[in-house]
Write a protein that holds these residues in place. Structure first.
Motif, PDB file in Angstrom:
ATOM      1  N   ARG A 240     -26.332 -25.014   3.575  1.00 21.21           N
ATOM      2  CA  ARG A 240     -26.725 -24.078   2.513  1.00 21.21           C
ATOM      3  C   ARG A 240     -28.208 -24.086   2.145  1.00 21.21           C
ATOM      4  O   ARG A 240     -28.804 -23.033   1.970  1.00 21.21           O
TER       5      ARG A 240
ATOM      6  N   LYS B 298     -27.503 -33.969   7.691  1.00 18.34           N
ATOM      7  CA  LYS B 298     -26.497 -33.592   6.694  1.00 18.34           C
ATOM      8  C   LYS B 298     -27.129 -33.758   5.314  1.00 18.34           C
ATOM      9  O   LYS B 298     -27.846 -34.741   5.084  1.00 18.34           O
TER      10      LYS B 298
ATOM     11  N   ASP C 172     -27.671 -33.130  -7.128  1.00 16.87           N
ATOM     12  CA  ASP C 172     -26.344 -33.741  -7.136  1.00 16.87           C
ATOM     13  C   ASP C 172     -26.309 -34.995  -6.260  1.00 16.87           C
ATOM     14  O   ASP C 172     -25.773 -36.027  -6.647  1.00 16.87           O
TER      15      ASP C 172
ATOM     16  N   LYS D 103     -15.931 -35.207  -4.884  1.00 20.42           N
ATOM     17  CA  LYS D 103     -16.780 -35.668  -3.781  1.00 20.42           C
ATOM     18  C   LYS D 103     -17.891 -36.553  -4.375  1.00 20.42           C
ATOM     19  O   LYS D 103     -18.715 -37.096  -3.665  1.00 20.42           O
TER      20      LYS D 103
ATOM     21  N   SER E  17     -20.983 -22.618  -8.201  1.00 20.08           N
ATOM     22  CA  SER E  17     -22.145 -21.748  -8.009  1.00 20.08           C
ATOM     23  C   SER E  17     -21.799 -20.370  -8.572  1.00 20.08           C
ATOM     24  O   SER E  17     -22.117 -20.050  -9.709  1.00 20.08           O
TER      25      SER E  17
HETATM   26  N1  LIG Z   1     -21.877 -23.405  -3.876  1.00 20.28           N
HETATM   27  C1  LIG Z   1     -22.348 -24.576  -3.520  1.00 20.28           C
HETATM   28  N2  LIG Z   1     -21.521 -25.513  -3.084  1.00 20.28           N
HETATM   29  C2  LIG Z   1     -21.967 -26.695  -2.647  1.00 20.28           C
HETATM   30  N3  LIG Z   1     -23.274 -27.059  -2.657  1.00 20.28           N
HETATM   31  C3  LIG Z   1     -24.142 -26.182  -3.111  1.00 20.28           C
HETATM   32  C4  LIG Z   1     -23.739 -24.906  -3.551  1.00 20.28           C
HETATM   33  N4  LIG Z   1     -24.826 -24.244  -3.915  1.00 20.28           N
HETATM   34  C5  LIG Z   1     -25.859 -25.066  -3.721  1.00 20.28           C
HETATM   35  N5  LIG Z   1     -25.459 -26.257  -3.251  1.00 20.28           N
HETATM   36  C6  LIG Z   1     -26.342 -27.392  -2.871  1.00 20.28           C
HETATM   37  O1  LIG Z   1     -26.186 -27.551  -1.459  1.00 20.28           O
HETATM   38  C7  LIG Z   1     -25.849 -28.892  -1.118  1.00 20.28           C
HETATM   39  C8  LIG Z   1     -24.713 -28.925  -0.131  1.00 20.28           C
HETATM   40  O2  LIG Z   1     -25.014 -28.159   0.973  1.00 20.28           O
HETATM   41  P1  LIG Z   1     -23.860 -27.810   2.020  1.00 20.28           P
HETATM   42  O3  LIG Z   1     -22.759 -27.099   1.319  1.00 20.28           O
HETATM   43  O4  LIG Z   1     -24.554 -27.172   3.146  1.00 20.28           O
HETATM   44  O5  LIG Z   1     -23.380 -29.216   2.471  1.00 20.28           O
HETATM   45  P2  LIG Z   1     -21.981 -29.867   2.342  1.00 20.28           P
HETATM   46  O6  LIG Z   1     -20.996 -28.995   3.010  1.00 20.28           O
HETATM   47  O7  LIG Z   1     -21.726 -30.235   0.914  1.00 20.28           O
HETATM   48  O8  LIG Z   1     -22.262 -31.187   3.086  1.00 20.28           O
HETATM   49  P3  LIG Z   1     -21.421 -31.810   4.211  1.00 20.28           P
HETATM   50  O9  LIG Z   1     -21.802 -31.017   5.415  1.00 20.28           O
HETATM   51  O10 LIG Z   1     -21.915 -33.220   4.216  1.00 20.28           O
HETATM   52  O11 LIG Z   1     -19.993 -31.653   3.762  1.00 20.28           O
HETATM   53  C9  LIG Z   1     -25.429 -29.581  -2.396  1.00 20.28           C
HETATM   54  O12 LIG Z   1     -25.876 -30.916  -2.372  1.00 20.28           O
HETATM   55  C10 LIG Z   1     -26.035 -28.740  -3.505  1.00 20.28           C
HETATM   56  O13 LIG Z   1     -27.240 -29.341  -3.940  1.00 20.28           O
END
Ligand SMILES: Nc1ncnc2c1ncn2[C@@H]1O[C@H](COP(=O)(O)OP(=O)(O)OP(=O)(O)O)[C@@H](O)[C@H]1O
Ligand SMILES: O=P(O)(O)OC[C@H]1O[C@H](OP(=O)(O)OP(=O)(O)O)[C@H](O)[C@@H]1O
Length: 207
Positions: free
Chosen positions: A10, A51, A72, A114, A156
């Motif tokens: 993201r 990651k 976070d 998480k 979000s």
């Molecule tokens: N809707 C959202 N959901 C989750 N994370 C968000 C969102 N909007 C912004 N973020 C930010 O993006 C980061 C997470 O990014 P992303 O969702 O790409 O990874 P992830 O799927 O949580 O990680 P992983 O691949 O380790 O499971 C969070 O740490 C947060 O700061």
């Protein structure tokens, strides 16, 4: 040369956009590439793609001088890194949610998340003793199938909560992405790092 740990997923696109706005010449294929180490020699920069939860680890261990991480992630694990700048991108918030009208189980209250440290600190501060159940994703599932009474998760747009019939109950913290630095690298490369901070600070979005 500065090594910067970038979070895949993201945050990545918004971070790349911010760097480009700060006039860093990142090649067009930057976002499409499957490479995990990308050298941008004309800018004297090396990017490593990790990651989101691991970015802090690379920076703490000094294999990356700088990194971009969600607040976070920084709240969840106390790490020895400097937080240099609020980039004000990837805005969301951490919240407690649950099924509407459903109270916490009085005998065995359970919270799925998480973010076990954030959740346990939050409920402790509220004077509530809860069992924390750590999950890796699809957190909203937990109250639906009776694994937990509450969840602590990122919100979000609120769409995931809504589509699963859940409601936000308490807001824990605002979240945006931050520029972080390894303390020793910062001391060693303070000039170069401060120049990058100034260039980014000039283009970060308004509040
Ligand atoms: N809707 C959202 N959901 C989750 N994370 C968000 C969102 N909007 C912004 N973020 C930010 O993006 C980061 C997470 O990014 P992303 O969702 O790409 O990874 P992830 O799927 O949580 O990680 P992983 O691949 O380790 O499971 C969070 O740490 C947060 O700061
Ligand atoms: O308020 P929204 O805009 O709906 O966004 C919030 C959702 O996005 C994240 O999940 P993600 O998509 O990362 O999937 P995950 O459940 O695998 O963590 C987060 O954990 C919420 O479930």
């Amino acid at each position: 040369m500065l090594t910067i740990a970038m979070p895949k997923g993201r945050i990545f696109d918004e971070a790349v956009e911010l760097l480009r706005r700060a006039d860093y010449a990142l090649p067009p294929e930057f976002a499409e590439s499957r490479k995990l180490v990308i050298d941008v020699t004309e800018e004297q920069m090396r990017f490593i793609l990790a990651k989101p939860m691991d970015v802090v680890t690379y920076v703490e261990h000094g294999v990356a001088d700088l990194g971009i991480a969600g607040k976070d992630v920084l709240m969840e694990e106390e790490r020895n890194v400097y937080e240099l700048l609020d980039l004000r991108i990837s805005r969301c918030h951490l919240a407690v949610a649950g099924l509407p009208g459903v109270k916490m189980n009085e005998i065995a209250p359970r919270v799925a998340t998480k973010y076990p440290n954030i959740a346990s600190t939050y409920f402790r501060e509220q004077g509530e003793q809860v069992e924390i159940i750590r999950l890796n994703g699809s957190i909203e599932l937990a109250p639906l199938i009776g694994l937990a009474d509450r969840i602590v998760d990122i919100v979000s747009t609120g769409r995931t909560l809504k589509e699963n019939g859940l409601v936000e109950l308490e807001r824990i913290a605002e979240v945006t992405s931050r520029l972080i630095a390894n303390p020793a690298s910062y001391r060693l490369n303070s000039g170069e790092i401060e120049r990058l901070v100034d260039r980014l600070a000039a283009v970060i979005p308004e509040r």
